[in-house]
Every structure is written in structure tokens, then in C-alpha cells.
Design an enzyme around this catalytic site. Sequence first.
Site, mmCIF file in Angstrom:
data_model
loop_
_atom_site.group_PDB
_atom_site.id
_atom_site.type_symbol
_atom_site.label_atom_id
_atom_site.label_comp_id
_atom_site.label_asym_id
_atom_site.label_seq_id
_atom_site.Cartn_x
_atom_site.Cartn_y
_atom_site.Cartn_z
ATOM 1 C CE LYS A 18 -2.109 -1.083 3.805
ATOM 2 N NZ LYS A 18 -1.526 -2.461 3.807
ATOM 3 N NE ARG A 92 -4.829 -2.340 9.889
ATOM 4 C CZ ARG A 92 -3.796 -1.502 9.420
ATOM 5 N NH1 ARG A 92 -4.083 -0.339 8.994
ATOM 6 N NH2 ARG A 92 -2.732 -1.844 9.022
ATOM 7 N NE ARG A 126 7.519 -3.019 6.200
ATOM 8 C CZ ARG A 126 6.037 -2.918 6.431
ATOM 9 N NH1 ARG A 126 5.332 -2.467 5.303
ATOM 10 N NH2 ARG A 126 5.456 -3.718 7.041
ATOM 11 N NE ARG A 159 5.500 -1.093 10.137
ATOM 12 C CZ ARG A 159 4.809 -1.072 9.339
ATOM 13 N NH1 ARG A 159 4.381 -0.402 8.344
ATOM 14 N NH2 ARG A 159 3.512 -1.776 9.728
ATOM 15 N NE ARG A 170 1.335 -5.610 10.668
ATOM 16 C CZ ARG A 170 2.459 -5.154 10.129
ATOM 17 N NH1 ARG A 170 3.558 -5.637 10.421
ATOM 18 N NH2 ARG A 170 2.175 -4.442 8.992
HETATM 19 P P1 AP5 Z 1 4.634 -1.504 2.048
HETATM 20 O O1 AP5 Z 1 4.453 -0.727 0.833
HETATM 21 O O2 AP5 Z 1 5.403 -0.986 2.989
HETATM 22 O O3 AP5 Z 1 3.488 -2.477 2.265
HETATM 23 P P2 AP5 Z 1 2.339 -1.792 2.993
HETATM 24 O O4 AP5 Z 1 0.903 -2.525 2.442
HETATM 25 O O5 AP5 Z 1 1.994 -0.436 3.353
HETATM 26 O O6 AP5 Z 1 2.245 -2.708 4.539
HETATM 27 P P3 AP5 Z 1 2.059 -2.094 5.902
HETATM 28 O O7 AP5 Z 1 2.879 -3.176 6.849
HETATM 29 O O8 AP5 Z 1 2.415 -0.696 6.137
HETATM 30 O O9 AP5 Z 1 0.629 -2.185 6.246
HETATM 31 P P4 AP5 Z 1 -0.333 -2.650 7.478
HETATM 32 O O10 AP5 Z 1 -1.413 -2.405 6.806
HETATM 33 O O11 AP5 Z 1 0.123 -3.517 8.263
HETATM 34 O O12 AP5 Z 1 0.409 -1.426 8.312
HETATM 35 P P5 AP5 Z 1 0.278 0.052 8.951
HETATM 36 O O13 AP5 Z 1 1.378 0.695 8.931
HETATM 37 O O14 AP5 Z 1 -1.130 0.561 8.049
HETATM 38 O O15 AP5 Z 1 5.556 -3.016 1.351
HETATM 39 C C1 AP5 Z 1 5.814 -3.800 2.113
HETATM 40 C C2 AP5 Z 1 7.395 -4.291 2.053
HETATM 41 O O16 AP5 Z 1 7.429 -4.939 0.794
HETATM 42 C C3 AP5 Z 1 8.133 -3.017 1.896
HETATM 43 O O17 AP5 Z 1 9.566 -3.409 2.163
HETATM 44 C C4 AP5 Z 1 8.401 -2.700 0.377
HETATM 45 O O18 AP5 Z 1 9.775 -2.141 -0.024
HETATM 46 C C5 AP5 Z 1 8.172 -4.248 -0.395
HETATM 47 N N1 AP5 Z 1 7.678 -4.178 -1.342
HETATM 48 C C6 AP5 Z 1 6.683 -3.627 -2.132
HETATM 49 N N2 AP5 Z 1 6.511 -3.986 -3.234
HETATM 50 C C7 AP5 Z 1 7.390 -4.931 -3.269
HETATM 51 C C8 AP5 Z 1 7.591 -5.689 -4.615
HETATM 52 N N3 AP5 Z 1 6.994 -5.481 -5.582
HETATM 53 N N4 AP5 Z 1 8.634 -6.604 -4.639
HETATM 54 C C9 AP5 Z 1 9.390 -6.748 -3.526
HETATM 55 N N5 AP5 Z 1 8.962 -6.072 -2.285
HETATM 56 C C10 AP5 Z 1 8.107 -5.089 -2.380
HETATM 57 O O19 AP5 Z 1 -0.295 -0.439 10.297
HETATM 58 C C11 AP5 Z 1 0.491 -0.690 11.119
HETATM 59 C C12 AP5 Z 1 -0.319 -0.898 12.516
HETATM 60 O O20 AP5 Z 1 -1.079 0.499 12.835
HETATM 61 C C13 AP5 Z 1 -1.434 -1.791 12.645
HETATM 62 O O21 AP5 Z 1 -1.120 -3.146 12.749
HETATM 63 C C14 AP5 Z 1 -2.179 -1.589 13.557
HETATM 64 O O22 AP5 Z 1 -2.044 -1.862 14.912
HETATM 65 C C15 AP5 Z 1 -2.243 0.117 13.719
HETATM 66 N N6 AP5 Z 1 -3.245 0.784 12.829
HETATM 67 C C16 AP5 Z 1 -3.072 1.429 11.756
HETATM 68 N N7 AP5 Z 1 -4.306 1.623 11.188
HETATM 69 C C17 AP5 Z 1 -5.142 1.542 11.941
HETATM 70 C C18 AP5 Z 1 -6.602 1.312 12.137
HETATM 71 N N8 AP5 Z 1 -7.350 2.013 11.069
HETATM 72 N N9 AP5 Z 1 -7.224 0.755 12.879
HETATM 73 C C19 AP5 Z 1 -6.577 -0.021 13.975
HETATM 74 N N10 AP5 Z 1 -5.338 0.010 14.115
HETATM 75 C C20 AP5 Z 1 -4.511 0.527 13.154
HETATM 76 MG MG MG Z 2 2.418 0.855 5.082
#
Ligand code: AP5
Ligand code: MG
Length: 220
Positions: A18, A92, A126, A159, A170
Amino acid sequence: MSTVALKTVILGAPGSGKGTISARILNKFKLEYVSSGDKLRQNIQQKTSIGLEALKYISEGKLVPDDVMINFVSSELRKLPTKTWLLDGFPRTVTQARALWEKEKLDLAINLIVPHEVIISRVEGRWVHLPSGRVYNDTFNKPKVPGKDDITGEPLTKRDDDKPEVIKKRLELYETLTRPVIDFYREKKILIDFFGKTSDEISPQVLDCINKFLLDSKNN
Ligand code: AP5
Ligand code: MG
């Protein structure tokens, strides 16, 4: 760079890309970007009250409670100078999706579909630049200088929630709590699915879709 009028969310499992795809969208289109996870991590780093509260949940791979997140993200959206934005990581849960829909009718929900085994290996490699949320990877999208952000030269970090046992948790929560959000937007007829193992495969499709959406809105 084109100016767009668009309220959109990007959905997908943890590590589905994302943040990576969002960066590519922002390169091409002028819109505001709010990542709930990035905002929470910045609050954790600054030790704000919301950051301290969120840390208890995030470090265990749990979701931060709905009422906290709804207030937090609503206030972040109110700060934006325009109503043209891309939201990453929120909603979410169906409760969050309903709360958002009551305030803002969205135009488009982008849903990234990537196999879980691909996700687990990606997350291991990552690295993030905390202040901006820029994302890198040991194998894909390496920083120009190892361990440093391309733009500021500041250090990259791992992270806390990318540990294998936490990412597993997760992914489980995603299946039970977040998958119904996809159905919510499908019923609203604004959801588009994107399949692929790589962001290089998926991102041109997403950019094309946004372009088409904008052309259609101009013609209507
Ligand atoms: P990346 O682009 O970082 O993926 P992402 O989908 O953004 O992953 P996240 O881990 O950020 O998603 P998430 O939804 O769990 O976390 P968030 O920060 O929102 O890509 C991932 C990796 O792959 C990177 O290293 C990238 O370089 C690599 N990559 C990408 N494309 C690639 C490719 N083509 N080939 C190889 N590698 C590739 O949330 C974190 C925490 O916050 C949650 O767990 C929760 O506790 C809390 N939180 C956040 N929002 C809420 C909410 N709305 N409600 C409740 N809790 C929440
Ligand atoms: Mg992200």
C-alpha cells in the site's frame, strides 16, 4: 503532474505494498496522503498520548481500538487543505468504514491482492524512514546508500511490528477484521481489485485505473 478531484482509499493485507503503490500514485497525481500507520508511528516516536496508547497494540500486532482511530483519522482529514486525498491503512474494520462513509462518500477503493507467502518474505527485508513514511526493501527498491533515506540521508529503521510472530498475527487479524471492509466497498460499487506478485506489475494498473476514473468523471 495532473490535478485530481478524488477521495480514495487503498486496501490490502499488511505488506501488500500500500505504501509503495501510494508513493507511485503521489508521483503522478496531486493529492493529499494520509497513512494511519505512518501517523501512529510518528506519534510513537514523539511520545504523544495517542502514540503511547497505540504502541501497546501495535507492538503486539493488534489493532488500535476503533473509537481512538476514528477520532484520530477524522482529525487528520480535517487538517488537509483539500478534499482530494488518498487514505492508507484506514478503515480497517467495518465500524471504521461506516464511520468514514457517514462523513465522506468515497469515489474509489483500491484493493491490492498479493499472496501471503510473498508478503512474509517482503516484510523481512523492509526498512522505513520514520519521519516521511518512505519505504525501502533489501531486495526491491533498495536505498541508494544502505541504511540511509534517499532524500534526507537520515537513518532508516526496522518496524517493531515486522517481527515474524507479529506479522503473522497482523495477517490473521486482517483476514477476520479487515476482509469484511472489502465487501463493504464492493457493495457500494466503488471497489476495484488489483492482483499481482510485484508492485511493478500492479502499479501501472492502478495508475491507469485512476486516469480512467478521472476521464469518466470529466465526461459525466
Ligand atoms: P509496503 O509498501 O510497506 O506495504 P504496506 O501494504 O504499506 O504494509 P504495511 O505493513 O505498512 O501495512 P499495514 O497495513 O499492516 O501497516 P500500517 O502501517 O498501516 O511494502 C511492504 C514491503 O514490501 C516493503 O519493504 C516494500 O519495499 C516491499 N515491497 C513492496 N512492493 C514490492 C515488490 N513488488 N517486490 C518486493 N518487495 C516489495 O499499520 C500498522 C499498525 O498500526 C497496525 O498493525 C495497527 O496496529 C495500527 N493501525 C493502523 N491503522 C489502524 C486502523 N485503521 N485501525 C486500527 N489500528 C490501526
Ligand atoms: Mg504501509
